[in-house]
Each structure stands twice: as C-alpha cells, then as structure tokens.
Enzyme design. Sequence first.
Site, PDB file in Angstrom:
ATOM      1  N   TYR A  92      78.483  42.869  84.715  1.00 22.37           N
ATOM      2  CA  TYR A  92      77.971  42.716  83.385  1.00 22.37           C
ATOM      3  C   TYR A  92      76.653  43.268  83.247  1.00 22.37           C
ATOM      4  O   TYR A  92      76.348  43.831  82.126  1.00 22.37           O
ATOM      5  CB  TYR A  92      77.805  41.116  83.038  1.00 22.37           C
ATOM      6  CG  TYR A  92      79.091  40.401  83.207  1.00 22.37           C
ATOM      7  CD1 TYR A  92      79.980  40.486  81.908  1.00 22.37           C
ATOM      8  CD2 TYR A  92      79.527  39.729  84.090  1.00 22.37           C
ATOM      9  CE1 TYR A  92      81.311  39.827  81.836  1.00 22.37           C
ATOM     10  CE2 TYR A  92      80.732  39.058  84.249  1.00 22.37           C
ATOM     11  CZ  TYR A  92      81.525  39.095  82.959  1.00 22.37           C
ATOM     12  OH  TYR A  92      82.805  38.401  83.010  1.00 22.37           O
ATOM     13  N   ASN A 144      86.706  40.262  73.106  1.00 25.82           N
ATOM     14  CA  ASN A 144      87.564  41.524  73.412  1.00 25.82           C
ATOM     15  C   ASN A 144      89.107  41.157  72.554  1.00 25.82           C
ATOM     16  O   ASN A 144      89.679  40.497  73.232  1.00 25.82           O
ATOM     17  CB  ASN A 144      87.524  41.882  74.733  1.00 25.82           C
ATOM     18  CG  ASN A 144      88.558  43.264  74.896  1.00 25.82           C
ATOM     19  OD1 ASN A 144      89.037  43.912  73.812  1.00 25.82           O
ATOM     20  ND2 ASN A 144      88.968  43.646  76.217  1.00 25.82           N
ATOM     21  N   CYS A 188      88.600  44.678  79.922  1.00 29.49           N
ATOM     22  CA  CYS A 188      87.443  43.773  80.462  1.00 29.49           C
ATOM     23  C   CYS A 188      87.559  43.222  81.715  1.00 29.49           C
ATOM     24  O   CYS A 188      86.726  42.322  82.324  1.00 29.49           O
ATOM     25  CB  CYS A 188      87.356  42.711  79.379  1.00 29.49           C
ATOM     26  SG  CYS A 188      88.654  42.050  78.787  1.00 29.49           S
ATOM     27  N   HIS A 189      88.795  43.197  82.163  1.00 25.88           N
ATOM     28  CA  HIS A 189      89.040  42.606  83.655  1.00 25.88           C
ATOM     29  C   HIS A 189      88.554  43.508  84.603  1.00 25.88           C
ATOM     30  O   HIS A 189      88.309  42.970  85.945  1.00 25.88           O
ATOM     31  CB  HIS A 189      90.571  42.655  83.956  1.00 25.88           C
ATOM     32  CG  HIS A 189      91.207  44.044  83.983  1.00 25.88           C
ATOM     33  ND1 HIS A 189      91.732  44.534  82.766  1.00 25.88           N
ATOM     34  CD2 HIS A 189      91.516  44.923  84.950  1.00 25.88           C
ATOM     35  CE1 HIS A 189      92.339  45.857  82.961  1.00 25.88           C
ATOM     36  NE2 HIS A 189      92.166  46.065  84.280  1.00 25.88           N
ATOM     37  N   GLU A 242      95.717  47.572  89.801  1.00 23.26           N
ATOM     38  CA  GLU A 242      95.366  48.731  89.812  1.00 23.26           C
ATOM     39  C   GLU A 242      94.625  49.571  91.178  1.00 23.26           C
ATOM     40  O   GLU A 242      94.887  50.634  91.590  1.00 23.26           O
ATOM     41  CB  GLU A 242      93.793  48.623  88.959  1.00 23.26           C
ATOM     42  CG  GLU A 242      94.344  48.365  87.544  1.00 23.26           C
ATOM     43  CD  GLU A 242      93.177  48.147  86.680  1.00 23.26           C
ATOM     44  OE1 GLU A 242      93.250  48.055  85.399  1.00 23.26           O
ATOM     45  OE2 GLU A 242      91.861  48.483  87.096  1.00 23.26           O
TER      46      GLU A 242
END
Length: 147
Positions: A85, A106, A114-115, A140
Amino acid sequence: MAVLTGSCRFGLWHVHVAWQDDLVYRVRFARTGLEGPVPEEILLYCAGRRADLSSLRSVATGGGSTFAAIYRAVRDIPSGETATYGDIAQRVGTAPRAVGSAMAKNPTPIVVPCHRVVAKTGIGGFTPDPAIKEALLAMERREKGRS
C-alpha cells in the site's frame, strides 16, 4: 449495445462480470453463478492460463481523481508480483490509507488487480475473502514460473 453480464469459475467462487466491448463495469466474487458471457481474457485468467488483461479497460481508471490514479498504478503491477500500500501511495503521491480505501472500493478486481497490493507485514485484506487474494497470487506465480 447493451451491457453484458455473466460469470465464470475461480476455484469455489464465481466471478461475476458486467461489461461491454473491452470496458468492464463491475467484477465481484460470489458463491453462485450467473448465466451469460464473460470476456475471453477473464475466462483464460480464471482458468489459470496466460491472459492479457491489459486489453480490458476499467471504469475505475478514468478521470483525474486520486482513486483513478491509484487504480492506474495498480494496473502497472506485473502479474505474479506485489507492491505494498505504501509503494502505491508513494507512486501516486497520497497516503497508504487512501490506497487501502481505493482497494476496498475497487469495482473491477482482477482488471484492476487489487490482489497484488499487500500490507507491509502481510497479505492485507480482500473482499469477500482474503483466501481469494492468496489463491490469485499463487495462480499468477505458477503461471509466471511456466513462462
């Protein structure tokens, strides 16, 4: 052309998408499915396959607001990587709490990933379940390792 809605699976969750052409209006995670089409790139992504989500636009990134700038910065985080953040706040010139507020609001998670934004000391939050955030990041990283 009308806004289309549909869902696809991501693990135990259904990913609901409201979209038109390449513009995504809303993405949310739900326990039940929704009949209808989903953009091909989101289908590929949720199946754990290589997907170019940059080909999709989000309603959240337009304009000059601080939240829009935050969402654009978050879109720049490469798949399989994370930023804190504080990192995003520094890039945009705002406070980490503002980044957290933007992530909580979001409207298009996955498209605005945002993850990939984590706390300095841990994973951070994710609605409706932080386990989704962990699963998205793990997927990912696996995909990135295959390339």
